[in-house]
Design a protein around this motif. Structure first.
Motif, PDB file in Angstrom:
ATOM      1  N   ILE A  51       0.866  -1.026   0.075  1.00 56.68           N
ATOM      2  CA  ILE A  51       0.036   0.156  -0.053  1.00 56.68           C
ATOM      3  C   ILE A  51       0.649   1.283   0.098  1.00 56.68           C
ATOM      4  O   ILE A  51       0.491   2.219  -0.813  1.00 56.68           O
ATOM      5  CB  ILE A  51      -0.957   0.059   1.241  1.00 56.68           C
ATOM      6  N   VAL A  52       1.828   1.372   0.681  1.00 60.94           N
ATOM      7  CA  VAL A  52       2.613   2.375   0.875  1.00 60.94           C
ATOM      8  C   VAL A  52       3.662   2.512  -0.493  1.00 60.94           C
ATOM      9  O   VAL A  52       3.770   3.661  -0.754  1.00 60.94           O
ATOM     10  CB  VAL A  52       3.629   2.239   2.135  1.00 60.94           C
ATOM     11  N   GLU A  53       4.046   1.504  -0.873  1.00 57.41           N
ATOM     12  CA  GLU A  53       4.781   1.717  -2.255  1.00 57.41           C
ATOM     13  C   GLU A  53       3.905   2.101  -3.511  1.00 57.41           C
ATOM     14  O   GLU A  53       4.447   2.836  -4.296  1.00 57.41           O
ATOM     15  CB  GLU A  53       5.334   0.332  -2.347  1.00 57.41           C
ATOM     16  N   ILE A  54       2.662   1.834  -3.306  1.00 53.72           N
ATOM     17  CA  ILE A  54       1.554   2.100  -4.275  1.00 53.72           C
ATOM     18  C   ILE A  54       1.475   3.665  -4.400  1.00 53.72           C
ATOM     19  O   ILE A  54       1.241   4.343  -5.218  1.00 53.72           O
ATOM     20  CB  ILE A  54       0.510   1.374  -4.306  1.00 53.72           C
ATOM     21  N   MET A  55       1.460   4.170  -2.972  1.00 49.52           N
ATOM     22  CA  MET A  55       1.332   5.752  -2.784  1.00 49.52           C
ATOM     23  C   MET A  55       2.897   6.317  -3.015  1.00 49.52           C
ATOM     24  O   MET A  55       2.729   7.370  -2.757  1.00 49.52           O
ATOM     25  CB  MET A  55       0.950   5.928  -1.238  1.00 49.52           C
ATOM     26  N   ASN A  56       3.608   5.682  -3.575  1.00 49.26           N
ATOM     27  CA  ASN A  56       5.317   6.150  -3.850  1.00 49.26           C
ATOM     28  C   ASN A  56       5.653   6.555  -2.212  1.00 49.26           C
ATOM     29  O   ASN A  56       6.579   7.564  -2.411  1.00 49.26           O
ATOM     30  CB  ASN A  56       5.008   7.452  -4.635  1.00 49.26           C
ATOM     31  N   GLY A  57       5.310   5.825  -1.438  1.00 50.59           N
ATOM     32  CA  GLY A  57       6.138   6.286  -0.118  1.00 50.59           C
ATOM     33  C   GLY A  57       7.210   5.186   0.135  1.00 50.59           C
ATOM     34  O   GLY A  57       7.459   4.304  -0.600  1.00 50.59           O
ATOM     35  N   GLU A  58       7.518   5.127   1.436  1.00 49.19           N
ATOM     36  CA  GLU A  58       8.730   4.257   2.094  1.00 49.19           C
ATOM     37  C   GLU A  58       8.228   3.853   3.332  1.00 49.19           C
ATOM     38  O   GLU A  58       7.318   4.117   4.225  1.00 49.19           O
ATOM     39  CB  GLU A  58      10.002   5.053   2.186  1.00 49.19           C
ATOM     40  N   ILE A  59       8.523   2.657   3.716  1.00 49.41           N
ATOM     41  CA  ILE A  59       8.341   1.678   4.866  1.00 49.41           C
ATOM     42  C   ILE A  59       9.403   0.910   5.566  1.00 49.41           C
ATOM     43  O   ILE A  59      10.026   0.493   4.601  1.00 49.41           O
ATOM     44  CB  ILE A  59       7.277   1.097   4.875  1.00 49.41           C
ATOM     45  N   GLY A  60       9.620   1.128   6.765  1.00 52.75           N
ATOM     46  CA  GLY A  60      10.780   0.389   7.236  1.00 52.75           C
ATOM     47  C   GLY A  60      10.744   0.208   8.886  1.00 52.75           C
ATOM     48  O   GLY A  60       9.634   0.486   9.335  1.00 52.75           O
ATOM     49  N   VAL A  61      11.565  -0.627   9.427  1.00 51.71           N
ATOM     50  CA  VAL A  61      11.781  -0.866  10.951  1.00 51.71           C
ATOM     51  C   VAL A  61      12.917  -0.793  11.370  1.00 51.71           C
ATOM     52  O   VAL A  61      13.950  -1.310  10.917  1.00 51.71           O
ATOM     53  CB  VAL A  61      11.041  -2.511  11.160  1.00 51.71           C
ATOM     54  N   ASP A  62      13.056  -0.337  12.775  1.00 51.51           N
ATOM     55  CA  ASP A  62      14.147  -0.184  13.384  1.00 51.51           C
ATOM     56  C   ASP A  62      13.867  -1.090  14.704  1.00 51.51           C
ATOM     57  O   ASP A  62      12.920  -0.748  15.609  1.00 51.51           O
ATOM     58  CB  ASP A  62      14.660   1.141  14.025  1.00 51.51           C
TER      59      ASP A  62
END
Length: 667
Positions: free
Chosen positions: A348-359
């Motif tokens: 979903i985030v990638e379709i919105m041209n966004g980024e997602i991650g975790v620390d």
């Protein structure tokens, strides 16, 4: 080798060396034909071209080129692309036996002794054409399979959601009907199991949509702050049930009115916050929302969800966003889940041209984050509500031992141009209030947490109301989990309002503006019943007229009881015809419309409602689809038919309430 063709071109010997020319022509593995531009007949041909045609050179030379070459359609002239440098074109080579061979042809115009010739080169592309046809066949077959898969998913979704709506809804109704502890335990097990099953089904269906390329992102106007508050309000209950601190901090720079897909953003937030609660046994969950970048037209929002849970080892982080994967097998056995939630969130985030991650660190907790860029609403600034005079400049005290909670409240209140002080316990609060009185600038209102240490919120409230210098202070109680009877006991102490955490920004504003305008009695207690989160909207609810159009008796009962739980009452129509009749006799404020019904379905009923010639009293009444059709395109179809909004089954009570609050008349 015969020299007749060359001699027939011209007695002026246009080529300097006939033998050299023939050597070149016959050595290349490409068909080459020399055409007299004036007669359009073949003047010469190389051996490779003759073999492709399947005739001796002597039977080819002197013949019109049209005997052997043609376009697939008659729309083009054979020599229309014969200018030098023209790109290649596909043509058909016709053999004497009628067999046709696809070729790639290119022509070049040359002048020899003031005479124009065309040199045509071509190559057999039968294999390429065959491969292209096979590819197209495979593509058509794949599209048919995808369509069949989508249809199957749509039918499966509808058939699953309808009975699940009944199971979850009836379980909720039973829990509010005075069951014995044992019965309540059984019903809660049913509801929790059904909720878990529905979550799994939703994840599998969502993942299937992604795999089928059927997941699209909408662009709608929405209020970012309200969306975040609703998500936190929904999930905070689970956090508090586990004894976790739960805080949401939205920076004051974050814009409210944006354009994007609030439903998908909500889905990502629910997944990440739900995981944080799921994998945290003690400690806290903190949601932070900040504006990372902003220009005239767009803003980039960063969301982070931090927990003090089990954490993730470094070698396992790479598996988190892979389908059907979790940190390790033991986690899967202990906590359950399909392992699709994070995959869906990532896509979903990638379709919105966004980024997602975790620390994350093992046994130290995790911080999942994502950021998306959203467009600003053109008239967004004009939608910000003006701050009433009765709250601007008011001096307010926050009493809470949790620094994060104080910070959240302080940011909200400062944004309304109020003066804010804070205290971490009762003694400090009393000292600050006493000092404010001496400075002749007293606090007009105090927001007190129920569970401050040493001196709890109720005790502090009593001491404030028993002090003649402080008794005019308006008191608001905040608590993580209210109990039956709290409102009455707090009103006896002198509290004017009682709200549960986390408090929505708009709800807090409404509360403060309400209680600061309430007169106090001689004994400095509210002259009206204590304001709660329910009382703020109860008066409004009594006037709302809702029509529920649903043919399934179980779903009728579920929706009716949900509405009653929120303080609304409804009339029921069993199909579209009954709905039209009801709307012709009474002006309703809102219609919840099922789609699949006997006699007249929801689509046709909505068309009739919007028809100005029909007998319906209010043709503009908001109509909200409430249906088990929950696949791509179903929402759009409902809107095309004239419906205003869409809710899928099983109906989420919070989604139902959200729809009512969105569409009922203001005031």
């Amino acid at each position: 080798m015969s020299k007749t063709p060359i001699a027939s071109i011209s007695q002026e010997r246009p080529f300097e060396s006939e033998e050299s020319l023939r050597l070149v022509l016959n050595s290349v593995q490409t068909g080459i034909v020399i055409i007299d531009a004036q007669t359009e007949s073949i003047a010469d041909i190389n051996q490779y071209a003759a073999e492709m045609i399947g005739l001796p050179k002597t039977e080819i030379t002197g013949k019109p080129i049209q005997n052997f070459l043609s376009y697939p359609t008659e729309e083009k002239n054979l020599f229309s692309d014969s200018k030098p440098g023209t790109e290649s074109s596909e043509q058909i080579l016709i053999k004497p036996d009628g067999q046709s061979v696809p070729i790639l042809r290119k022509s070049t115009s040359v002048h020899i002794k003031k005479r124009e010739f065309f040199i045509v080169s071509f190559a057999d592309i039968s294999e390429q054409v065959r491969a292209k046809e096979e590819f197209l066949k495979a593509k058509v077959a794949a599209e048919m399979i995808t369509t069949a898969k989508s249809d199957l998913l749509a039918n499966a979704s509808h058939e699953i959601r309808t009975p699940m709506n009944g199971i979850i809804g009836i379980a909720g109704i039973l829990l509010n009907n005075g069951l014995t502890p044992e019965q309540k335990g059984y019903v809660e097990t049913i509801r929790n199991s059904a909720d878990s099953l529905m979550s799994i089904i939703n994840e599998i269906l969502d993942f299937s949509r992604f795999e089928a390329g059927k997941m699209d992102i909408e662009t709608l106007d929405f209020d970012m702050r309200i969306m975040i508050e609703e998500v936190c309000d929904l999930l905070s209950v689970k956090a508090y049930e586990k004894g976790l601190d739960f805080e949401c901090m939205v920076h004051h720079d974050v814009l409210s009115f944006l354009k994007g897909d609030p439903g998908r953003l909500r889905q990502v937030l629910i997944n990440l916050i739900g995981n944080a609660i799921k994998f945290t046994e003690s400690g806290k969950i903190i949601i932070k929302v900040i504006s990372e970048h902003e220009d005239e037209h767009e803003t980039t929002i960063r969301f982070s969800i931090s927990d003090t849970g089990i954490g993730i080892s470094e070698d396992r982080i790479g598996n988190l966003f892979k389908p059907f994967s979790q940190a390790d097998s033991s986690t899967t056995r202990h906590y359950g889940g399909t392992g699709l939630g994070l995959v869906i969130a990532k896509r979903i985030v990638e379709i919105m041209n966004g980024e997602i991650g975790v620390d994350s660190k093992l046994n130290k907790g995790s911080t999942f984050w994502f950021k998306v860029t959203l467009k600003k609403q053109i008239d967004g600034l004009s939608k910000e509500p003006a701050v009433p005079v009765d709250i601007q400049g008011k001096r307010i005290l926050i009493v809470d031992n949790n620094a994060i909670s104080r910070h959240v409240l302080k940011e909200h209140i400062k944004s309304w141009n109020c003066l804010v002080d804070e205290a971490e316990n009762g003694e400090i609060a009393l000292m600050l209030m006493d000092q404010a009185v001496k400075e002749e600038n007293p606090f007009c209102l105090a927001i007190i947490d129920m569970k401050i240490p040493e001196m709890n919120g109720k005790t502090l409230g009593r001491r404030i109301k028993n002090n003649p210098k402080l008794t005019d202070t308006v008191l608001v109680m905040l608590t993580s989990a209210g109990k039956r009877g709290d409102a009455e006991s707090l009103q006896d102490i002198g509290f004017s309002a009682y709200l549960t955490k986390p408090v929505k920004r708009q709800k807090l504003y409404h509360c403060l503006s309400t209680v600061l305008g309430m007169p106090l009695t001689v004994v400095k207690k509210p002259s009206k019943p204590i304001v709660t989160r329910h009382a703020l909207s109860e008066e409004k609810k009594r006037c709302i007229r809702i029509l529920l159009v649903e043919d399934n008796p179980v779903n009728q009962k579920v929706a009716e009881k949900m509405l009653e739980k929120f303080g609304y009452y409804s009339d029921i129509a069993k199909n579209g015809l009954e709905a039209i009749k009801a709307l012709s006799n009474k002006a309703y404020d809102l219609v919840f419309m099922d789609v699949v019904m006997p006699e007249m379905d929801g689509y046709d009923a909505t068309v009739q409602i919007r028809n100005p010639l029909s007998s319906v009293i209010n043709h503009k009444v908001p109509v909200i689809a409430m249906t088990a059709h929950a696949m791509k395109g179903d929402r759009e179809k409902c809107l095309e038919k004239g419906m205003d909004d869409y809710i899928s089954k099983p109906v989420n009570p919070q989604e139902l309430l959200k729809a009512i609050e969105k569409w009922v008349p203001r005031g």
